[in-house]
Scaffold this active site. Structure first.
Site, short mmCIF file in Angstrom:
data_model
loop_
_atom_site.label_atom_id
_atom_site.label_comp_id
_atom_site.label_asym_id
_atom_site.label_seq_id
_atom_site.Cartn_x
_atom_site.Cartn_y
_atom_site.Cartn_z
CG LEU A 258 1.53 11.50 -1.56
CD1 LEU A 258 2.46 10.50 -0.51
CD2 LEU A 258 2.09 11.67 -2.96
N GLY B 125 -8.29 7.59 0.75
CA GLY B 125 -8.42 5.71 0.90
C GLY B 125 -10.05 5.58 1.44
CG ASP C 83 -7.57 -3.41 1.91
OD1 ASP C 83 -7.98 -4.96 1.00
OD2 ASP C 83 -8.10 -2.23 1.95
#
Length: 791
Positions: A510, A513, A631
């Site tokens: 998907l 990161g 973040d």
């Protein structure tokens, strides 16, 4: 038979030999290939031995620089790459391609000098200048041309150049202050580092801003520091010549911008006994409390009997660190924090400080002629106002937010500070009141005060019990909801084989990161449930840290605005996390990849902004241990099938202990969304760092533009600065990237909320609870100051 040498080649060789002879006469002691092994004190000295270039000891290792060989300690006058980390090995070497390198330091080469022409030789000269020579004997690089914090006799600070102070006497890294020789106006000015070249940030200057041509700062051999320009027809002396001393065998002058922000002129004399004597001959500014930043935020500077600066806290504030008085103060009460319905809280009062000076950075101004009473009343009725500054000359009153900065005793201002208790007496030289109460009245007042105090304590105790009870009830409700959801998908441990099977051997990624890749999968225990599985793939220790943060931060939460963690795998080297699957992608997809070139409706975007705000409010205020996400950005905000925004990715999160409100940690987050305090690298980080990031995201939601889009396009302003300009012009709706008709007042309200969130100082930003109320129009807010990047 050997071929005779070509005449042109012979001429070149003769020229090179002559050049090297010329260089040799210029005190050359380094040639190509010569190296100096790293060791404290290892150096190439000047002919007199008074100056040296080489390695000197610093905390943790060595640095490369120039020093005057004073005793018992050397006096460093120049440092190479002063902000690099220290190293202990390697060697200095003038390479055959003409560069000066520190080779092999920590396994890598560090460039000390890379001249525009290759250097063939170098010399440490008796004036303190270390130079590199080209083959034609011209100087192609010198330490004099690249000053750090010091000027030596014969060295210039050219127009546009700067000196930067060091952090401390033992650390030569760039410190808090700079001396700027301004190219545009010929003024020599001192500023704190990180400020713009504006008068409000200056704390000392030469007053030459109307001279009309650039000036050069120069120190001569007699110790005179002066400005010169217009081909020598203009000079301005800043210091006087130093008197000769017969007992000296030699003497040297230097001017250094010291770590405390003061520019000092020093004389170093070598006495006939062989001892060195150092004298300070001039300082600027003479009052050390005039140095902006001598005391930290929310503190003010006073001089003691020895003219040394001391830092004190105003009423209602305490030192942030009892062992560091210069580190600043923090509010000891919640005065100034906006809450629902706050107008004129009877528990608030104003303490008075007279005859003071503070930086005047208002967000609201009351015209000249304002009385002291009206100035106080205007602040106390405004929940965003933390203090008011009254100019005693013309009666101008300005509303201030925290943090206050650059405070000092003395000046034409009166400061009214909002506190949470009874009014404090006037401080700092206020008028004496000669009213005396009779003994009976005094006793009566004391008695009434004691009764009031007892009643107040009882009231506070009752309020706290009520608050604790309500919190317990809310917590039971939340836990009950969580347990209901956990019956469907409790947090559990999965085997690696189970997750490998659920993701079809990790076939459908998907996204990727910083720590690993997320795959789509399906759990089949009692039905089918779509999940997202993050496989941590970075370094083992990094993966372990993210794993622990995710589990600790949101392990069993059922909050609708946080992505639920359903389970995990912690098996050998495998670290996998299982989340509920978000079918509609991220907020970045929602904002920036809308189909057909259109944009999501305004109402949907505001709904998303509220979703994110509620999620952050939960993390910041509704957990036993606060969580700083660290973040917040559109890529970490996911959308479910119903269009609800959910905060995800807690791999950088910081958990606070129940009694903590702030923490010290390294930089975490993503460029474009980082709060200024991350870059400063000093002081604590609080949940207000997330508030700043949220403010940037809120602007992206309004404009449907990425935060870095304008910078990447080469524009000098940021998204926040652009939006603020529109807000000032009354054109906030122009920030929207669609033609949708939306009420100007509503758009302006959302942009103003974003502007408050992206203020430079954490104390100026609202809590997420207040953000929600402001977005809903339930809490009034004044016009915001400029955003952080505008300072």
């Amino acid at each position: 038979m050997a071929k005779p040498l070509d005449l042109p080649l012979l001429l070149i060789l003769i020229t090179m030999v002559a050049s090297l002879v010329s260089v040799s006469c210029a005190q050359t002691n380094v040639t190509s290939g010569v190296s100096l092994q790293a060791a404290a004190g290892a150096s190439w000295p000047s002919p007199s031995g008074h100056f040296a270039f080489g390695f000197y000891a610093i905390e943790g290792g060595l640095a490369v620089g120039v020093w005057l060989a004073t005793a018992p300690n050397i006096t460093v006058t120049w440092t190479a790459s002063r902000n690099d980390t220290s190293a202990t090995s390697g060697a200095l070497r003038l390479t055959y391609d003409g560069r000066l390198l520190w080779t092999g330091a920590n396994g890598q080469d560090r460039t000390v000098a890379a001249p525009p022409q290759p250097a063939v030789a170098a010399a440490m000269r008796d004036d303190g200048n270390f130079v590199l020579y080209a083959a034609n004997a011209t100087v192609v690089w010198s330490t004099f041309a690249a000053p750090t914090d010091t000027l030596l006799a014969g060295q210039d600070l050219s127009p546009g150049a700067q000196l930067f102070s060091s952090i401390s006497a033992t650390s030569r890294a760039t410190g808090k202050y700079r001396l700027t020789n301004q190219l545009n106006d010929g003024n020599l000015v001192m500023y704190p580092v990180g400020t713009m070249n504006v008068a409000a940030a200056a704390y000392w200057d030469t007053g030459t801003f109307q001279i009309g041509f650039p000036l050069t700062l120069r120190l001569d051999a007699s110790g005179v520091l002066y400005l010169v320009g217009n081909n020598g027809s203009y000079t301005k002396n800043l210091t006087k010549a130093s008197a000769a001393q017969a007992v000296e065998q030699a003497h040297y002058h230097r001017v250094t911008l010291d770590p405390d922000g003061v520019l000092r002129s020093y004389r170093h004399g070598l006495l006939s006994s062989g001892r060195w004597k150092t004298d300070v001959e001039w300082i600027g500014p003479s009052d050390r409390c005039h140095v902006k930043g001598a005391c930290g935020f929310n503190s003010y500077c006073v001089l003691d009997r020895d003219a040394q600066p001391s830092c004190l806290c105003p009423p209602g504030f305490d030192l942030m660190d009892a062992g560091d008085a210069a580190g600043g103060c923090t509010a000891s009460s919640g005065a100034g924090e906006c809450t629902v319905g706050q107008r004129a809280d009877p528990g608030l009062s104003m303490a008075t400080m007279q005859n003071v000076s503070w930086a005047d950075t208002p967000y609201g101004v009351l015209a000249a002629g304002t009385s002291a009473a009206d100035c106080q009343a205007a602040c106390i009725s405004d929940c965003f106002c933390a203090a008011a500054l009254l100019d005693t000359n013309d009666g101008t009153c300005t509303k201030q937010q925290l943090p206050l900065r650059y405070g000092r005793e003395g000046g034409g201002y009166t400061l009214f500070m909002k506190t949470g208790g009874a009014a404090s007496p006037a401080l700092g030289g206020g008028g004496n009141h000669h009213h005396r109460l009779g003994r009976a009245i005094t006793v009566a007042l004391v008695g009434v005060g004691l009764l009031a105090f007892v009643a107040l304590c009882a009231l506070l105790a009752s309020a706290r019990l009520l608050w604790l009870n309500q919190r317990t009830v809310r917590r039971h409700i939340a836990l009950a909801a969580a347990e209901a959801l956990d019956e469907e998908a409790p947090l559990r441990s999965y085997s690696y084989e189970e997750l490998e099977h659920a993701t079809y051997s990790f076939r459908d990624p998907l996204g990727r990161g910083a720590f690993g890749t997320v795959f789509k999968g399906t759990l089949r225990n009692g039905g089918e449930r779509a999940v997202a599985v993050k496989r941590l793939e970075k370094l083992v220790e990094d993966g372990e840290r993210e794993f622990q943060r995710e589990v600790s931060a949101i392990g069993r939460t059922s909050h609708r605005n946080l992505v639920r963690l359903l389970g995990f795998c912690h098996e050998g080297a495998n670290r996998l996390l299982v989340y509920e699957y978000m079918s509609n992608g991220s907020l970045a997809d929602f904002l920036f990849k809308a189909g057909g070139g259109g944009y999501p409706p305004w109402r949907d975007r505001v709904g998303v902004a509220l979703d994110v705000a509620r999620g952050l409010h939960y993390l910041h205020d509704e957990l036993d241990s606060r969580v700083i996400h660290c973040d917040v950005k559109p890529q970490n905000i996911l959308m479910d099938a119903a269009g609800t925004a959910k905060i995800s990715d807690f791999g950088l999160a910081k958990l606070l202990q129940p009694d903590q409100t702030r923490t010290f940690t390294g930089v975490r987050g993503t460029r474009g969304y980082l709060a200024p305090e991350w870059y400063r690298g000093a002081g604590p980080v609080t949940v207000k760092a997330d508030v700043y990031s949220y403010g940037v995201v809120l602007l992206e939601i309004v404009a449907c533009r990425r935060s870095m889009e304008m910078e990447e396009a080469g524009e000098e302003r940021t998204l926040a600065e652009w939006a603020y300009e529109l807000l000032v012009k009354g054109e906030a709706t122009s920030a929207m990237s669609s033609d949708e008709v939306v009420g100007a007042a509503e758009v302006e309200r959302v942009v103003k909320v974003a502007m408050w969130c992206v203020q430079a100082e954490p104390q100026s930003r609202p809590s997420m609870d207040s953000v929600i109320l402001m977005l809903q129009g339930r809490l009034e807010m004044p016009f915001p100051p400029p955003p952080a990047s505008s300072y």
